[in-house]
Scaffold this motif. Sequence first.
Motif, PDB file in Angstrom:
ATOM      1  N   ASP A 159      45.059  41.866  32.459  1.00  0.00           N
ATOM      2  CA  ASP A 159      44.727  43.180  31.886  1.00  0.00           C
ATOM      3  C   ASP A 159      43.420  43.146  31.109  1.00  0.00           C
ATOM      4  N   GLU A 160      43.214  42.033  30.420  1.00  0.00           N
ATOM      5  CA  GLU A 160      41.980  41.910  29.633  1.00  0.00           C
ATOM      6  C   GLU A 160      40.780  41.908  30.577  1.00  0.00           C
ATOM      7  N   PHE A 161      40.915  41.171  31.687  1.00  0.00           N
ATOM      8  CA  PHE A 161      39.838  41.162  32.674  1.00  0.00           C
ATOM      9  C   PHE A 161      39.623  42.559  33.236  1.00  0.00           C
ATOM     10  N   LYS A 162      40.719  43.253  33.530  1.00  0.00           N
ATOM     11  CA  LYS A 162      40.590  44.601  34.102  1.00  0.00           C
ATOM     12  C   LYS A 162      39.861  45.529  33.136  1.00  0.00           C
ATOM     13  N   ARG A 163      40.162  45.363  31.834  1.00  0.00           N
ATOM     14  CA  ARG A 163      39.468  46.195  30.847  1.00  0.00           C
ATOM     15  C   ARG A 163      37.979  45.888  30.862  1.00  0.00           C
ATOM     16  N   LYS A 164      37.665  44.595  30.917  1.00  0.00           N
ATOM     17  CA  LYS A 164      36.253  44.188  30.958  1.00  0.00           C
ATOM     18  C   LYS A 164      35.593  44.769  32.206  1.00  0.00           C
ATOM     19  N   TYR A 165      36.321  44.672  33.320  1.00  0.00           N
ATOM     20  CA  TYR A 165      35.759  45.130  34.591  1.00  0.00           C
ATOM     21  C   TYR A 165      35.511  46.637  34.551  1.00  0.00           C
ATOM     22  N   SER A 166      36.462  47.379  33.953  1.00  0.00           N
ATOM     23  CA  SER A 166      36.362  48.842  33.950  1.00  0.00           C
ATOM     24  C   SER A 166      35.306  49.331  32.975  1.00  0.00           C
ATOM     25  N   ASN A 167      35.181  48.648  31.843  1.00  0.00           N
ATOM     26  CA  ASN A 167      34.378  49.222  30.768  1.00  0.00           C
ATOM     27  C   ASN A 167      33.004  48.582  30.616  1.00  0.00           C
ATOM     28  N   GLU A 168      32.835  47.396  31.177  1.00  0.00           N
ATOM     29  CA  GLU A 168      31.565  46.718  30.912  1.00  0.00           C
ATOM     30  C   GLU A 168      30.886  46.309  32.208  1.00  0.00           C
ATOM     31  N   VAL A 179      29.085  40.730  32.323  1.00  0.00           N
ATOM     32  CA  VAL A 179      30.228  40.531  31.429  1.00  0.00           C
ATOM     33  C   VAL A 179      31.521  40.173  32.185  1.00  0.00           C
ATOM     34  N   ALA A 180      31.915  41.051  33.116  1.00  0.00           N
ATOM     35  CA  ALA A 180      33.236  40.890  33.731  1.00  0.00           C
ATOM     36  C   ALA A 180      33.330  39.605  34.562  1.00  0.00           C
ATOM     37  N   LEU A 181      32.309  39.316  35.382  1.00  0.00           N
ATOM     38  CA  LEU A 181      32.379  38.128  36.239  1.00  0.00           C
ATOM     39  C   LEU A 181      32.372  36.823  35.434  1.00  0.00           C
ATOM     40  N   PRO A 182      31.445  36.683  34.468  1.00  0.00           N
ATOM     41  CA  PRO A 182      31.520  35.461  33.653  1.00  0.00           C
ATOM     42  C   PRO A 182      32.872  35.305  32.978  1.00  0.00           C
ATOM     43  N   TYR A 183      33.427  36.413  32.469  1.00  0.00           N
ATOM     44  CA  TYR A 183      34.744  36.359  31.840  1.00  0.00           C
ATOM     45  C   TYR A 183      35.785  35.869  32.838  1.00  0.00           C
ATOM     46  N   PHE A 184      35.695  36.388  34.076  1.00  0.00           N
ATOM     47  CA  PHE A 184      36.652  36.038  35.115  1.00  0.00           C
ATOM     48  C   PHE A 184      36.641  34.536  35.386  1.00  0.00           C
ATOM     49  N   TRP A 185      35.449  33.993  35.613  1.00  0.00           N
ATOM     50  CA  TRP A 185      35.379  32.565  35.967  1.00  0.00           C
ATOM     51  C   TRP A 185      35.723  31.658  34.793  1.00  0.00           C
ATOM     52  N   GLU A 186      35.399  32.157  33.589  1.00  0.00           N
ATOM     53  CA  GLU A 186      35.672  31.330  32.428  1.00  0.00           C
ATOM     54  C   GLU A 186      37.173  31.233  32.148  1.00  0.00           C
ATOM     55  N   ASN A 187      37.876  32.337  32.370  1.00  0.00           N
ATOM     56  CA  ASN A 187      39.272  32.400  31.961  1.00  0.00           C
ATOM     57  C   ASN A 187      40.292  32.247  33.071  1.00  0.00           C
ATOM     58  N   LEU A 188      39.823  32.334  34.319  1.00  0.00           N
ATOM     59  CA  LEU A 188      40.775  32.300  35.435  1.00  0.00           C
ATOM     60  C   LEU A 188      41.636  31.033  35.391  1.00  0.00           C
ATOM     61  N   ASP A 189      42.934  31.236  35.454  1.00  0.00           N
ATOM     62  CA  ASP A 189      43.878  30.122  35.459  1.00  0.00           C
ATOM     63  C   ASP A 189      44.096  29.725  36.917  1.00  0.00           C
ATOM     64  N   MET A 248      31.635  35.597  47.518  1.00  0.00           N
ATOM     65  CA  MET A 248      32.447  36.753  47.915  1.00  0.00           C
ATOM     66  C   MET A 248      32.965  37.514  46.704  1.00  0.00           C
ATOM     67  N   VAL A 249      33.482  36.783  45.734  1.00  0.00           N
ATOM     68  CA  VAL A 249      33.997  37.437  44.528  1.00  0.00           C
ATOM     69  C   VAL A 249      32.890  38.266  43.891  1.00  0.00           C
ATOM     70  N   LYS A 250      31.706  37.667  43.825  1.00  0.00           N
ATOM     71  CA  LYS A 250      30.591  38.356  43.190  1.00  0.00           C
ATOM     72  C   LYS A 250      30.257  39.646  43.950  1.00  0.00           C
ATOM     73  N   GLU A 251      30.127  39.507  45.275  1.00  0.00           N
ATOM     74  CA  GLU A 251      29.701  40.670  46.066  1.00  0.00           C
ATOM     75  C   GLU A 251      30.767  41.763  46.064  1.00  0.00           C
ATOM     76  N   TYR A 252      32.033  41.340  46.229  1.00  0.00           N
ATOM     77  CA  TYR A 252      33.091  42.340  46.314  1.00  0.00           C
ATOM     78  C   TYR A 252      33.344  43.016  44.967  1.00  0.00           C
ATOM     79  N   PHE A 253      33.287  42.232  43.902  1.00  0.00           N
ATOM     80  CA  PHE A 253      33.550  42.828  42.601  1.00  0.00           C
ATOM     81  C   PHE A 253      32.403  43.736  42.168  1.00  0.00           C
ATOM     82  N   ALA A 254      31.192  43.387  42.559  1.00  0.00           N
ATOM     83  CA  ALA A 254      30.038  44.170  42.125  1.00  0.00           C
ATOM     84  C   ALA A 254      29.692  45.275  43.121  1.00  0.00           C
ATOM     85  N   TRP A 255      30.331  45.247  44.300  1.00  0.00           N
ATOM     86  CA  TRP A 255      30.036  46.214  45.361  1.00  0.00           C
ATOM     87  C   TRP A 255      28.569  46.158  45.782  1.00  0.00           C
ATOM     88  N   GLU A 256      27.947  45.017  45.647  1.00  0.00           N
ATOM     89  CA  GLU A 256      26.586  44.908  46.153  1.00  0.00           C
ATOM     90  C   GLU A 256      26.336  43.464  46.570  1.00  0.00           C
TER      91      GLU A 256
END
Lengths: 173, 441
Positions: free
Chosen positions: B295-304, B309-319, B416-424
């Motif tokens: 949820d925290e990642f989703k908030r980052k993804y939606s708002n920032e 912000v969102a991708l670095p957070y994702f890779w840093e925290n992904l379990d 892939m994660v980068k391109e798909y999450f960023a839509w570019e």
Amino acid sequence: MALRELSSLEKCLGLKKPNKYSTQGERKVPVLQNNNGPAVVGLVTIASSLVRDAKKTELLGNTAEQRAVVQQWLEYRVTRLDSCTKDEVKVILKELNHYLEDKVYLAGNSFTLADVLMYYGIHYIIMELAVQEKEKYLNVTRWFDHIQHYPGVRHHLPPVVVLRNRVYPSGQH
Amino acid sequence: MAAGTLYTYAENWRAYKAQIAAQYSGARLKVASSPPAFTFGQTNRSPAFLNNFPLGKVPAYQGDDGFCLFESNAIAHYLSNDALRGSTPQASAQVLQWVSFADSEIIPPASAWVFPTLGIMQFNKQATEQAKEEVKRVLTVLNQHLNTRTFLVGERVSLADIAVACSLLWLYKQVLEPAFRQPYPNVNRWFVTCINQPQFKAILGEVKLCEKMAQFDAKKFAESQPKKEAPAKKEKGGKDAGKPQQQQEKKEKKKEEKKPAPAAEEMDECEAALASEPKTKDPFAHLPKSSFILDEFKRKYSNEDTLSVALPYFWENLDREGYSIWYGEYRFPDELAMTFMSCNLITGMFQRLDKLRKNAFASVILFGTNNASSISGIWVFRGQELAFPLSEDWQIDYESYNWRKLDVESEECKTMVKEYFAWEGEFKHVGKPFNQGKIFK
């Protein structure tokens, strides 16, 4: 008759290039001569192949069950409807009326080739029905009206006027 | 064409109207029905929400352009196309007539009858019997109208059919057993046809018609009531306490019986209770707790910003143990025709996976143009296995996709994660230009 029907079907399917048809035998069975390969003979066979040409195979049914019911009504059209005598007309209308009581389309919950060919085939019968008879076969009339208003279906055939408010409300239902 | 977000609790028949209308028109509708996007009772009481929607009720619609609407009929109207609204003055007036008919004639008796069977309203025999008679009267009117007609207005499905069918949905599911509905064959024919149209099915799923009339669910009703009396009971204990309590209960019962047909305000309370029904058991319960807070990642993804912000957070925290990353590609790209239909395919899948949202995140992208498109996406799931087989509810769509688990550490996965999450990006593996993306969160 069958040839005009096939050319209407082509338009209905959105096929751009009209095919040339001939007929064979006493009963004027339609024949479609392809450039490559053997001729396609018979109304149902040709109609089904046109549907495939137009890549609208959903009109042949989406599920195995619906496909079977579509085939059943296509067969009904050529074996029962096309060769019926005046006396049999009433039996057919009665059968259809009963069948359509709980259905909007002949096969499944969507519009199929069965609706189109049954509509083409039964048109001359419905044309001649009196208002009172149309009310008697209310479910057929309702189905017929829905199909004749379906976009692109009614090409060579004149529209049949259907009254929404019943004139003889004492009938069945 | 309209594009925006619909706020609602899950399985809200009022929201269904708007969702089905959007299926027909191709309006791009995101549905926010579960946390973090929407928590019923919290989100809709927040100042930000109340600022846009002063009643604090759902469904509520906010367009991507900021345009806000409340009242489900208005939202459904806005998300419709001309064919649904009625393209002549007469037809559109008839549509309005049936939409109002649903609200004023069907919903009051339907609620009075159905809500007690769902355990969200006290049972009152008199009220239920009265409601049954009202429902019969309404069905008779509809049956008469549909005698000579296929759909309510004109020869196509319109907003009238959507609104009336949705208002009858609970009746058909809960109480209209075969013997009760048998006198209304035209209504049955029309209803079954409606709910089996692909656009209805995408939202409602498979609707099972009632086989046996549901009765008042006393247990569920008791559970849904606020537990005011329970502690008092314990404190008092003993035989003496029993008597006054009984009396008190009687009094309360009387009060309830005196009440006339429930008012509209109460209905919404009932619906609120319905929405907070206990959830079924969690299919991921067997997995150990994870440190990665999706949820925290989703908030980052939606708002920032995604890239910074969102991708670095994702890779840093992904379990890496608790989650896996998958590539899913639609197996039948040749069957994709118009892009809006393909989009409906994606959003429809998302809606059917609604209960997976808590444990997954995905970005699914439509590439290409009409008749030359493909669909693929990156999915992040809880656990190391494909999540779909865990629940029966999730198995409708996933077999239409080829699934490949990505090596989290690989360059391919990172790209892939980068391109798909960023839509570019280049999307080298696709070979078609980006058309539009959908986020499952």
